[in-house]
Design an enzyme around this catalytic site. Structure first.
Site, PDB file in Angstrom:
ATOM      1  N   GLY A  12       0.811  -1.210  -0.145  1.00 36.89           N
ATOM      2  CA  GLY A  12       0.045  -0.003  -0.084  1.00 36.89           C
ATOM      3  C   GLY A  12       0.738   1.296  -0.092  1.00 36.89           C
ATOM      4  N   ASN A  89       1.790  -1.877   5.492  1.00 40.87           N
ATOM      5  CA  ASN A  89       0.931  -0.660   5.704  1.00 40.87           C
ATOM      6  C   ASN A  89      -0.342  -0.642   4.988  1.00 40.87           C
ATOM      7  OD1 ASN A  89       0.757   2.542   5.556  1.00 40.87           O
ATOM      8  ND2 ASN A  89       0.624   2.080   3.452  1.00 40.87           N
ATOM      9  N   SER A 144      -3.847   0.959  14.193  1.00 40.44           N
ATOM     10  CA  SER A 144      -4.248   2.306  14.637  1.00 40.44           C
ATOM     11  C   SER A 144      -4.859   2.339  16.012  1.00 40.44           C
ATOM     12  CB  SER A 144      -5.826   2.333  13.526  1.00 40.44           C
ATOM     13  OG  SER A 144      -6.459   3.398  13.851  1.00 40.44           O
ATOM     14  N   TYR A 157     -13.041  -1.950  11.862  1.00 40.44           N
ATOM     15  CA  TYR A 157     -11.991  -1.537  11.743  1.00 40.44           C
ATOM     16  C   TYR A 157     -11.142  -1.855  13.161  1.00 40.44           C
ATOM     17  CZ  TYR A 157      -8.118   1.658  10.377  1.00 40.44           C
ATOM     18  OH  TYR A 157      -6.787   2.398  10.281  1.00 40.44           O
TER      19      TYR A 157
END
Length: 250
Positions: A12, A89, A144, A157
Site C-alpha cells: 500500500g 502498511n 491504528s 476496523y
C-alpha cells in the site's frame, strides 16, 4: 544511509503513509519495492529521487489477492534480492460503509478484516522464513489508535487493527531468538487523501480531540517506521507505538 544494501517492501505504498515510508527508506539508502492498486502518486514523487529507477520497484496490484502478492514477492526477490525490511502498511476502514455495528453487514466486516489484517499476515508469512534463516529482519505492522480507543462506528476496523497488535506480539515472540524484530505503529489522525472527503466540522472535532492540537503528516509515521526498522531499535520487539498527538496514552 543506514539502510544501504537493505531491501525494503512497503505494501500500500503508492500514496499517503506508505509513499512517505517508501521515500524515507530510499532517502536512507535502501532499495524499495511497493505493491499498491495505484502507484501513480508515488511515481510522480520519485522524479526527484536520485537513481529511483534503479532502486525502486513499483508494482500495481491488489494486496488482498494472494496470487498477486505471491507473484510480487517472487519478482522482488528475483530483481532486488531477499527482503530485509517489511512495512505492512496496506489497510483501511469501511469508509463510506462505516456506521453503527447493529446496522453493519458481514460482507463489510470481511472486507475490512481482509484488507487490514489478513494482508499483514500474508506478507509476513512470505518473508518471515527467509528472515529467520538469515538471522536478520524487521517487520513493522500498521495498526491504528482506533484499536485502543474503540471509536464509535468503527467496530470492524478496531477489531482488525487490534488483531494486528495481537499478531505482532505473537510473531515477535516466535522470531526474536532469530534476530528478527516485529513491531506495530498506531497512527491517529494523519493527513491523507481520505481526509479530503471529511467535512470541515469533522476535521475540527478530530483536532479538538488531539492534545497536540493538529493533525499529523505521513512523514511523522514514516520517521517512526524508519526507527523501528533500523539498528537502533534492535532491542525493541513486540511493541505497539502510538503516533497520535496524545489522543490515547499508554
Amino acid at each position: 544511509m543506514k539502510f544501504d544494501h537493505r531491501i525494503a517492501v512497503v505494501t500500500g505504498g503508492g500514496q499517503g503513509i506508505g509513499a512517505a515510508a517508501a521515500l524515507r527508506f530510499l532517502d536512507e539508502g535502501a532499495r524499495v519495492a511497493v505493491l499498491d492498486l495505484d502507484c501513480a502518486p508515488l511515481i510522480e514523487q520519485l522524479a526527484a529521487v536520485p537513481d529511483a529507477a534503479a532502486r525502486c520497484l513499483c508494482v500495481a496490484g491488489d494486496c488482498t489477492d494472494a496470487a498477486i502478492v505471491c507473484a510480487f514477492f517472487d519478482r522482488v526477490e528475483a530483481e532486488l534480492g531477499p527482503v530485509d525490511l517489511l512495512f505492512n502498511n496496506v489497510g483501511q476502514s469501511a469508509r463510506e460503509r462505516s456506521g453503527p455495528f447493529i446496522a453493519s453487514e458481514e460482507a463489510t466486516w470481511r472486507f475490512v478484516l481482509e484488507v487490514s489484517l489478513l494482508t499483514t499476515m500474508r506478507a509476513s508469512r512470505r518473508v518471515a522464513p527467509g528472515m529467520r534463516e538469515r538471522s536478520f529482519g524487521r517487520i513493522v505492522n500498521m495498526s491504528s489508535d482506533a484499536a485502543l480507543v474503540g471509536d464509535s462506528g468503527l467496530a470492524d476496523y478496531a477489531t482488525a487493527k487490534m488483531g494486528v497488535i495481537g499478531f505482532t506480539r505473537a510473531l515477535a515472540r516466535e522470531l526474536a531468538p532469530h534476530g528478527v524484530t516485529v513491531n506495530a505503529v498506531c497512527p491517529g489522525a494523519i493527513r491523507t487523501r481520505a481526509h479530503d472527503k471529511l467535512k470541515p466540522e469533522v476535521l475540527a472535532r478530530i483536532v479538538a480531540d488531539t492534545p497536540a492540537g493538529f493533525i499529523g503528516a505521513p512523514e511523522d509515521i514514516a520517521a517512526a517506521v524508519s526507527f523501528l526498522a533500523g539498528d537502533d531499535a534492535r532491542f525493541i520487539t513486540g511493541q505497539t507505538l502510538l503516533i497520535d498527538g496524545g489522543r490515547w496514552m499508554v
